[in-house]
Design an enzyme around this catalytic site. Sequence first.
Site, PDB file in Angstrom:
ATOM      1  N   GLY A  10       0.653  -1.134  -0.093  1.00 17.78           N
ATOM      2  CA  GLY A  10       0.070  -0.045   0.038  1.00 17.78           C
ATOM      3  C   GLY A  10       0.993   1.295   0.102  1.00 17.78           C
ATOM      4  O   GLY A  10       2.008   1.048  -0.152  1.00 17.78           O
ATOM      5  N   ILE A  12       1.657   3.676   2.273  1.00 16.64           N
ATOM      6  CA  ILE A  12       2.645   3.915   3.340  1.00 16.64           C
ATOM      7  C   ILE A  12       3.807   2.787   3.422  1.00 16.64           C
ATOM      8  O   ILE A  12       4.702   2.864   3.512  1.00 16.64           O
ATOM      9  CB  ILE A  12       2.228   4.258   4.814  1.00 16.64           C
ATOM     10  CG1 ILE A  12       1.179   5.343   4.511  1.00 16.64           C
ATOM     11  CG2 ILE A  12       2.947   4.442   5.798  1.00 16.64           C
ATOM     12  CD1 ILE A  12       0.502   5.691   5.603  1.00 16.64           C
ATOM     13  N   LEU A  33      -3.458  -7.890  -2.078  1.00 12.82           N
ATOM     14  CA  LEU A  33      -3.492  -6.644  -3.082  1.00 12.82           C
ATOM     15  C   LEU A  33      -4.873  -6.268  -3.121  1.00 12.82           C
ATOM     16  O   LEU A  33      -5.599  -6.126  -4.458  1.00 12.82           O
ATOM     17  CB  LEU A  33      -3.195  -7.376  -4.431  1.00 12.82           C
ATOM     18  CG  LEU A  33      -1.721  -7.687  -4.414  1.00 12.82           C
ATOM     19  CD1 LEU A  33      -1.241  -8.327  -5.647  1.00 12.82           C
ATOM     20  CD2 LEU A  33      -0.762  -6.511  -4.166  1.00 12.82           C
ATOM     21  N   SER A 124      -3.187   5.975  14.033  1.00  9.84           N
ATOM     22  CA  SER A 124      -3.748   7.206  13.378  1.00  9.84           C
ATOM     23  C   SER A 124      -4.049   8.303  14.454  1.00  9.84           C
ATOM     24  O   SER A 124      -4.250   7.809  15.353  1.00  9.84           O
ATOM     25  CB  SER A 124      -4.946   7.117  12.538  1.00  9.84           C
ATOM     26  OG  SER A 124      -5.606   8.188  11.971  1.00  9.84           O
ATOM     27  N   THR A 126      -6.471   9.927  14.224  1.00 10.62           N
ATOM     28  CA  THR A 126      -7.845   9.850  14.406  1.00 10.62           C
ATOM     29  C   THR A 126      -8.341   9.350  15.766  1.00 10.62           C
ATOM     30  O   THR A 126      -9.482   9.708  16.329  1.00 10.62           O
ATOM     31  CB  THR A 126      -8.597   9.011  13.293  1.00 10.62           C
ATOM     32  OG1 THR A 126      -9.832   9.368  13.459  1.00 10.62           O
ATOM     33  CG2 THR A 126      -8.543   7.722  13.744  1.00 10.62           C
ATOM     34  N   TYR A 149     -13.832   3.259  11.368  1.00  8.41           N
ATOM     35  CA  TYR A 149     -12.627   3.103  11.053  1.00  8.41           C
ATOM     36  C   TYR A 149     -11.745   3.385  12.165  1.00  8.41           C
ATOM     37  O   TYR A 149     -10.761   2.956  12.679  1.00  8.41           O
ATOM     38  CB  TYR A 149     -12.090   4.040   9.750  1.00  8.41           C
ATOM     39  CG  TYR A 149     -10.652   4.402   9.673  1.00  8.41           C
ATOM     40  CD1 TYR A 149      -9.888   3.518   9.299  1.00  8.41           C
ATOM     41  CD2 TYR A 149     -10.288   5.546   9.966  1.00  8.41           C
ATOM     42  CE1 TYR A 149      -8.495   3.951   9.201  1.00  8.41           C
ATOM     43  CE2 TYR A 149      -9.047   5.993   9.951  1.00  8.41           C
ATOM     44  CZ  TYR A 149      -8.041   5.124   9.632  1.00  8.41           C
ATOM     45  OH  TYR A 149      -6.797   5.500   9.336  1.00  8.41           O
ATOM     46  N   LYS A 153      -9.015   1.657  14.846  1.00  8.44           N
ATOM     47  CA  LYS A 153      -7.425   1.779  15.304  1.00  8.44           C
ATOM     48  C   LYS A 153      -7.286   1.771  16.585  1.00  8.44           C
ATOM     49  O   LYS A 153      -6.409   1.481  17.257  1.00  8.44           O
ATOM     50  CB  LYS A 153      -7.174   3.229  14.773  1.00  8.44           C
ATOM     51  CG  LYS A 153      -6.792   3.401  13.164  1.00  8.44           C
ATOM     52  CD  LYS A 153      -5.677   2.427  12.501  1.00  8.44           C
ATOM     53  CE  LYS A 153      -5.512   2.763  11.249  1.00  8.44           C
ATOM     54  NZ  LYS A 153      -4.695   1.514  10.733  1.00  8.44           N
ATOM     55  N   ASN A 179      -1.413  13.551   8.876  1.00  8.03           N
ATOM     56  CA  ASN A 179      -1.751  13.442   7.440  1.00  8.03           C
ATOM     57  C   ASN A 179      -0.714  13.286   6.342  1.00  8.03           C
ATOM     58  O   ASN A 179      -0.149  14.313   5.916  1.00  8.03           O
ATOM     59  CB  ASN A 179      -2.614  14.713   6.925  1.00  8.03           C
ATOM     60  CG  ASN A 179      -4.021  14.839   7.818  1.00  8.03           C
ATOM     61  OD1 ASN A 179      -4.008  14.771   9.061  1.00  8.03           O
ATOM     62  ND2 ASN A 179      -5.092  15.089   7.103  1.00  8.03           N
TER      63      ASN A 179
HETATM   64  N1  UFG Z   1     -10.583  18.602   2.411  1.00 12.35           N
HETATM   65  C1  UFG Z   1     -11.321  19.611   1.635  1.00 12.35           C
HETATM   66  N2  UFG Z   1     -11.745  19.132   0.424  1.00 12.35           N
HETATM   67  C2  UFG Z   1     -11.661  17.697  -0.001  1.00 12.35           C
HETATM   68  C3  UFG Z   1     -10.976  16.964   0.919  1.00 12.35           C
HETATM   69  C4  UFG Z   1     -10.462  17.434   2.122  1.00 12.35           C
HETATM   70  O1  UFG Z   1     -11.400  20.703   1.883  1.00 12.35           O
HETATM   71  O2  UFG Z   1     -11.818  17.455  -1.322  1.00 12.35           O
HETATM   72  C5  UFG Z   1     -10.394  19.251   3.660  1.00 12.35           C
HETATM   73  C6  UFG Z   1     -10.827  18.616   4.951  1.00 12.35           C
HETATM   74  O3  UFG Z   1     -11.934  19.270   5.344  1.00 12.35           O
HETATM   75  C7  UFG Z   1      -9.676  18.955   5.964  1.00 12.35           C
HETATM   76  C8  UFG Z   1      -8.558  18.756   5.033  1.00 12.35           C
HETATM   77  O4  UFG Z   1      -8.914  19.122   3.829  1.00 12.35           O
HETATM   78  O5  UFG Z   1      -9.804  20.086   6.585  1.00 12.35           O
HETATM   79  C9  UFG Z   1      -7.858  17.363   5.272  1.00 12.35           C
HETATM   80  O6  UFG Z   1      -8.873  16.234   4.833  1.00 12.35           O
HETATM   81  P1  UFG Z   1      -8.315  14.842   4.467  1.00 12.35           P
HETATM   82  O7  UFG Z   1      -9.619  14.203   4.124  1.00 12.35           O
HETATM   83  O8  UFG Z   1      -7.372  14.869   3.473  1.00 12.35           O
HETATM   84  O9  UFG Z   1      -7.914  14.422   5.860  1.00 12.35           O
HETATM   85  P2  UFG Z   1      -8.524  14.265   7.489  1.00 12.35           P
HETATM   86  O10 UFG Z   1      -7.660  15.032   8.349  1.00 12.35           O
HETATM   87  O11 UFG Z   1      -9.999  14.478   7.345  1.00 12.35           O
HETATM   88  O12 UFG Z   1      -8.396  12.664   7.584  1.00 12.35           O
HETATM   89  C10 UFG Z   1      -7.010  12.059   7.728  1.00 12.35           C
HETATM   90  C11 UFG Z   1      -7.030  10.761   7.191  1.00 12.35           C
HETATM   91  C12 UFG Z   1      -7.795   9.768   8.234  1.00 12.35           C
HETATM   92  C13 UFG Z   1      -7.409  10.055   9.554  1.00 12.35           C
HETATM   93  C14 UFG Z   1      -7.547  11.277  10.106  1.00 12.35           C
HETATM   94  C15 UFG Z   1      -6.836  11.630  11.303  1.00 12.35           C
HETATM   95  O13 UFG Z   1      -7.658  10.554   5.979  1.00 12.35           O
HETATM   96  O14 UFG Z   1      -7.717   8.334   7.774  1.00 12.35           O
HETATM   97  O15 UFG Z   1      -6.550  12.058   8.970  1.00 12.35           O
HETATM   98  O16 UFG Z   1      -6.764  12.684  11.856  1.00 12.35           O
HETATM   99  F1  UFG Z   1      -8.340   9.399  10.360  1.00 12.35           F
END
Ligand code: UFG
Length: 338
Positions: A10, A12, A33, A124, A126, A149, A153, A179
Amino acid sequence: MKILLSGGAGFIGSHTYVELINAGHEAVIVDNLYNASEKVLERLAEITGKPVVFCNADVADKAALSAIFAQHQFDAVIHFAGYKAVGESVAKPLEYYRNNLDTTLTLCECMREAGVSRIVFSSSATVYGALDTMPLEETMVSAGCTNPYGWTKYMNERILLDTAAALPGWSVALLRYFNPIGAHESGRIGEDPVGIPNNLMPYITQVASGKRDHLSVFGDDYDTHDGTGVRDYIHVVDLAKGHVAACEYLKDHQGAEIINLGTGTGYSVLDLVNAFQRVNDIEVPYVITDRRPGDIATCYADPTKAKTLLGWQAEKTLEDMCRDSWRWQSGNPNGYRD
Ligand code: UFG
């Protein structure tokens, strides 16, 4: 050290494989896979200049995993395997709990039977839930997760903490990722989401490549410097190096440690979009939309413990992350499906 990488094909896992080999370790990738491509393996051989040892197996399949442990003498395990889509986990909780817990339980049983006692787990940020005191420190008590999810974790951390407490000689590192974005600087491996990306950076790169029309910025009325959500983006190669440091640390350690892997710096959605446009000289059209349910305003790490215990800290900049993400996307417009 000889290290088993569960889910090593994957995003990471593959980057960690490269850093382990670069640091002189041996690694065996175990992956079914389900959410990764066989092409990754060729690319890993190309980057490292060494053949890849790969076992196509489900980490929850006890018989298959036991056979792998019988074949190799592992010094440690890094456990990445698991389902990882937040939204999907809400729709399919049973599948998420079954898969994400079974993989950990089976892996730990095989480790115990084979006398392997060191494990690094892919956790995470999270698990902190919606805490609003930043930066997040490992000692803070979780405010509760917001989706299955996240709970998987959380529960996997509990399983590993209890196992480390019960089994003499066990050594566990629970790495809480913030992130992860970016890609290997070769542009040959990177994040390859199936369908519409959930996460910000893969969405930005697909808009930049013309695959998607525009980015939706989820809310500009948060209590942050520009109103958009703030996160601790970390380059996946830095994150991968954190795993190498964790494996080396576990050699002379007993018990369990929770360790944040983040940079300690938060950037907003618009900071990331602007950096991406500037560094790559490419437009990313966006519109501001409603907040995404479940999102928090701000999340960033206190990375002190990783520095103190592992001697590790993130080195790459936001610009590196933007440049490397774009190199991967532009060189592989359909990910590994080209
Ligand atoms: N965002 C947008 N538009 C998009 C996607 C995201 O504005 O299309 C914003 C979100 O609102 C957030 C930031 O971008 O403010 C980051 O969003 P991500 O979805 O990239 O990441 P998250 O912080 O929501 O989630 C990530 C991982 C999760 C994990 C989490 C832990 O994807 O698996 O961090 O804090 F659980």
